[in-house]
Design an enzyme around this catalytic site. Structure first.
Site, PDB file in Angstrom:
ATOM      1  N   ASP A 156      -1.527  -3.765   4.577  1.00 35.96           N
ATOM      2  CA  ASP A 156      -1.998  -2.309   3.664  1.00 35.96           C
ATOM      3  C   ASP A 156      -3.607  -2.445   3.103  1.00 35.96           C
ATOM      4  O   ASP A 156      -3.806  -3.405   2.188  1.00 35.96           O
ATOM      5  CB  ASP A 156      -1.290  -1.821   2.699  1.00 35.96           C
ATOM      6  CG  ASP A 156       0.078  -1.764   2.756  1.00 35.96           C
ATOM      7  OD1 ASP A 156       0.412  -1.936   3.927  1.00 35.96           O
ATOM      8  OD2 ASP A 156       1.033  -1.549   2.190  1.00 35.96           O
ATOM      9  N   TRP A 187      -3.191 -13.491   7.516  1.00 34.15           N
ATOM     10  CA  TRP A 187      -2.553 -12.082   7.851  1.00 34.15           C
ATOM     11  C   TRP A 187      -3.241 -10.916   6.822  1.00 34.15           C
ATOM     12  O   TRP A 187      -3.390 -11.301   5.504  1.00 34.15           O
ATOM     13  CB  TRP A 187      -0.906 -12.368   7.347  1.00 34.15           C
ATOM     14  CG  TRP A 187      -0.255 -11.042   6.938  1.00 34.15           C
ATOM     15  CD1 TRP A 187      -0.200 -10.531   5.872  1.00 34.15           C
ATOM     16  CD2 TRP A 187       0.562 -10.131   7.949  1.00 34.15           C
ATOM     17  NE1 TRP A 187       0.365  -9.292   5.770  1.00 34.15           N
ATOM     18  CE2 TRP A 187       1.189  -9.160   7.129  1.00 34.15           C
ATOM     19  CE3 TRP A 187       0.906 -10.612   9.189  1.00 34.15           C
ATOM     20  CZ2 TRP A 187       1.847  -8.457   7.601  1.00 34.15           C
ATOM     21  CZ3 TRP A 187       1.855  -9.573   9.808  1.00 34.15           C
ATOM     22  CH2 TRP A 187       2.264  -8.415   8.919  1.00 34.15           C
ATOM     23  N   TRP A 205       3.208 -12.256   7.493  1.00 36.06           N
ATOM     24  CA  TRP A 205       3.459 -12.015   5.968  1.00 36.06           C
ATOM     25  C   TRP A 205       3.990 -12.861   5.195  1.00 36.06           C
ATOM     26  O   TRP A 205       4.926 -13.967   5.674  1.00 36.06           O
ATOM     27  CB  TRP A 205       4.332 -10.613   5.773  1.00 36.06           C
ATOM     28  CG  TRP A 205       4.331  -9.829   4.772  1.00 36.06           C
ATOM     29  CD1 TRP A 205       3.436  -9.004   4.497  1.00 36.06           C
ATOM     30  CD2 TRP A 205       5.240  -9.736   3.612  1.00 36.06           C
ATOM     31  NE1 TRP A 205       3.831  -8.416   3.153  1.00 36.06           N
ATOM     32  CE2 TRP A 205       5.021  -9.274   2.646  1.00 36.06           C
ATOM     33  CE3 TRP A 205       6.446 -10.896   3.429  1.00 36.06           C
ATOM     34  CZ2 TRP A 205       5.538  -9.084   1.328  1.00 36.06           C
ATOM     35  CZ3 TRP A 205       7.074 -10.852   2.233  1.00 36.06           C
ATOM     36  CH2 TRP A 205       6.622  -9.806   1.319  1.00 36.06           C
ATOM     37  N   PHE A 255       1.721  -6.737  -4.643  1.00 38.45           N
ATOM     38  CA  PHE A 255       1.949  -5.652  -3.563  1.00 38.45           C
ATOM     39  C   PHE A 255       0.833  -4.668  -3.788  1.00 38.45           C
ATOM     40  O   PHE A 255       0.139  -4.591  -4.586  1.00 38.45           O
ATOM     41  CB  PHE A 255       3.457  -5.150  -3.497  1.00 38.45           C
ATOM     42  CG  PHE A 255       4.300  -5.927  -2.859  1.00 38.45           C
ATOM     43  CD1 PHE A 255       4.197  -7.155  -2.866  1.00 38.45           C
ATOM     44  CD2 PHE A 255       5.571  -5.425  -2.613  1.00 38.45           C
ATOM     45  CE1 PHE A 255       4.976  -7.904  -2.014  1.00 38.45           C
ATOM     46  CE2 PHE A 255       6.487  -6.103  -1.963  1.00 38.45           C
ATOM     47  CZ  PHE A 255       6.352  -7.381  -1.672  1.00 38.45           C
TER      48      PHE A 255
HETATM   49  C1  FRU Z   1       3.654  -1.097   3.162  1.00 36.28           C
HETATM   50  C2  FRU Z   1       4.311  -2.111   2.072  1.00 36.28           C
HETATM   51  C3  FRU Z   1       4.103  -1.596   0.643  1.00 36.28           C
HETATM   52  C4  FRU Z   1       4.095  -2.867  -0.043  1.00 36.28           C
HETATM   53  C5  FRU Z   1       3.533  -3.909   0.956  1.00 36.28           C
HETATM   54  C6  FRU Z   1       3.834  -5.267   0.777  1.00 36.28           C
HETATM   55  O1  FRU Z   1       3.112  -1.583   4.243  1.00 36.28           O
HETATM   56  O2  FRU Z   1       5.516  -2.417   2.522  1.00 36.28           O
HETATM   57  O3  FRU Z   1       5.072  -0.767   0.308  1.00 36.28           O
HETATM   58  O4  FRU Z   1       3.446  -2.641  -1.241  1.00 36.28           O
HETATM   59  O5  FRU Z   1       3.446  -3.420   2.340  1.00 36.28           O
HETATM   60  O6  FRU Z   1       2.809  -6.122   1.511  1.00 36.28           O
END
Ligand code: FRU
Length: 501
Positions: free
Chosen positions: A39, A36, A63, A98
């Site tokens: 961002d 997966w 995820w 993140f």
């Molecule tokens: C956006 C998000 C970010 C976060 C990340 C987690 O797609 O929700 O705000 O840092 O994905 O994977």
């Protein structure tokens, strides 16, 4: 030192990614080695190359605990894979690394700044997730997390800022000072963009709130970016929970560009205009960099959170990036076009001028394929809008097709993937307004095996869409509904050597 967790991710990708045939991936859009991705992170220049990191869970196509995957390129089209960069392996980020960004430091190191996440069970049994900002330093392959992490936490936020939604730092260096913008939930439940500054990258202070949603454009604002462009200042945000506004903003996860001016001394951003960044189904969390020749390049996750459950059975990779796009401002609007480097991969050119289309679909010899860069200009016959609609059928085989439709009366373009391989009841169609010049509309389509990106009227609008049509669906045809139109077509196949990803 490489932690066990990072080593495990690196071994996993080395061992299993080779089982995914190149032909079963996009030819020139970034995917993870395996598993997966979401961002884009840390999109930046480092030692003469462009690095891209991304949210990464190698172990499944869902995820999961977030790592950072890593690729680099010299031309934005051919990417080289690098080992996973960071894993959730310290107290400050034990439940996830993140989104965040990267910058080249004057001393030659590469700095990563990201959101460290940790969860705590509350007395009533619910989990609460805390978000704080962390940094790591490295050489373009291996990174050492800063022992003093986090470098920013809830205590650094202004009154009312939520410690549970404080994420996605976008970092830059300017005249020796470090700056960073991050998304933060405000007391009214919506989002704001906070600006921070630092002399050394590890000691930070809150400087200002640049702008806030006030529940108008979605709620929480994620993944901000903030940069000057053609005399304006752009604040780009990815709001959650948008409500639709006309054809400009669709409901759900969106990406909004706030165009305005910026006065550095009081850190004041003055918003002047607001627009959608991409009008398709799949575009989120974009990030930009500036090239040494002064171009502002944007890349985004070509996916929508709302449809992450809709993937081909048994797939080994999930999530891809858009083609990097050059940004500019024209007539007060954000304009985007494919990076010019794409032209280096143009193969055979096929072109037609002034083809008269009347009732029925027309195919043109040599115009077909699933990896192509094609521009179609549609004009009314004799200067009058003498047709009801123009349709461009792509990736077609009799059962499947993806359709781009232009309607002159409403001046709208539709992209439609109803028959593009998704066996799910999801959003398959989006309409958006365009501004034809002198009655002519110009549609540039970049197709890869699993996506379509459309640029209308030299980049005035872009629309991105993933598709899972069988690769054997290669046909392209042109159709006019009720009336006649003339078209020009310029089509290039896109050609890559075997070692391209
Ligand atoms: C956006 C998000 C970010 C976060 C990340 C987690 O797609 O929700 O705000 O840092 O994905 O994977």
């Amino acid at each position: 030192m490489t932690s066990d967790k990072l080593q495990q991710a690196r071994s996993f990708e080395t061992q299993y990614a080779a089982f995914i045939p190149d032909a079963e991936r996009p030819a020139f859009h970034v995917t993870g080695a395996i598993g997966w991705i979401n961002d884009p992170n840390g999109f930046s220049c480092y030692k003469g190359e462009y690095h891209l990191f991304f949210q990464y869970h190698p172990y499944s196509t869902e995820w999961g605990p977030m790592h950072w995957g890593h690729v680099k390129t010299r031309d934005f089209i051919r990417w080289e894979r690098l080992p996973a960069a960071i894993a959730p392996d310290t107290d400050a980020d034990r439940d996830g690394c993140f989104s965040g960004s990267a910058a080249e430091l004057p001393d030659g190191r590469q700095m990563l700044m990201y959101t460290g996440v940790y969860r705590v069970r509350r007395p009533d049994g619910r989990m609460e997730e805390f978000q704080q900002q962390c940094v790591a330093f490295g050489d373009g392959v291996d990174y050492e997390k800063y022992a003093g992490n986090p470098v920013l936490d809830g205590a650094d936020l202004p009154a009312g800022g939520s410690v549970l939604d404080f994420r996605d730092p976008k970092l830059w260096l300017e005249e020796g000072t470090f700056y960073m913008v991050a998304g933060n939930r405000t007391e009214d439940g919506s989002g704001a963009i906070r600006l921070f500054e630092s002399a050394d990258g590890t000691h930070w202070r809150y400087a200002a709130t640049l702008d806030a949603s006030c529940n108008e454009y979605g709620r929480m604002w994620e993944c901000p970016d903030f940069f000057p462009l053609d005399g304006k200042q752009v604040l780009m945000v990815s709001p959650q929970e948008m409500t639709a506004i006309g054809l400009e903003f669709h409901a759900g996860y969106g990406v909004v560009a706030l165009l305005g001016s910026y006065d550095k001394a009081p850190y004041r951003f003055e918003r002047e205009a607001v627009q959608a960044v991409d009008y398709g189904t799949d575009f989120y969390a974009p990030q930009t960099l500036e090239t040494p020749d002064g171009r502002r390049i944007m890349i985004a996750w070509m996916q929508n959170w709302a449809t992450t459950g809709c993937k081909p059975q048994g797939c080994r990779w999930f999530g891809q990036m858009t083609l990097p796009r050059e940004l500019s401002i024209r007539d007060g609007r954000l304009v985007q076009n494919p990076v010019r480097e794409l032209a280096q991969y143009h193969g055979r050119r096929v072109s037609y001028k002034d083809v008269l289309l009347t009732a029925g679909a027309t195919s043109l010899h040599g115009v077909e394929g699933r990896m192509l860069d094609m521009t179609v200009t549609v004009r009314p016959v004799d200067g009058r809008e003498s047709y009801q609609a123009f349709k461009l059928h792509l990736a077609a085989d009799g059962n499947c097709e993806t359709v781009i439709r232009y309607k002159p009366a409403s001046s709208t373009v539709r992209i439609d993937r109803t028959h593009s391989g998704f066996p799910y009841d999801i959003v398959n169609v989006r309409d958006f307004p365009v501004r034809p010049a002198g009655g002519a509309v110009k549609l540039r389509v970049v197709l890869d095996r699993y996506s379509l990106e459309l640029f209308v009227n030299d980049g005035e609008q872009a629309a991105s869409m993933t598709l899972y049509t069988p690769q054997s669906a290669q046909a392209v045809s042109f159709e006019v509904i009720e009336g006649a139109a003339r078209i020009d077509v310029e089509k290039y196949s896109l050609e890559f050597e075997e070692d391209a990803q």
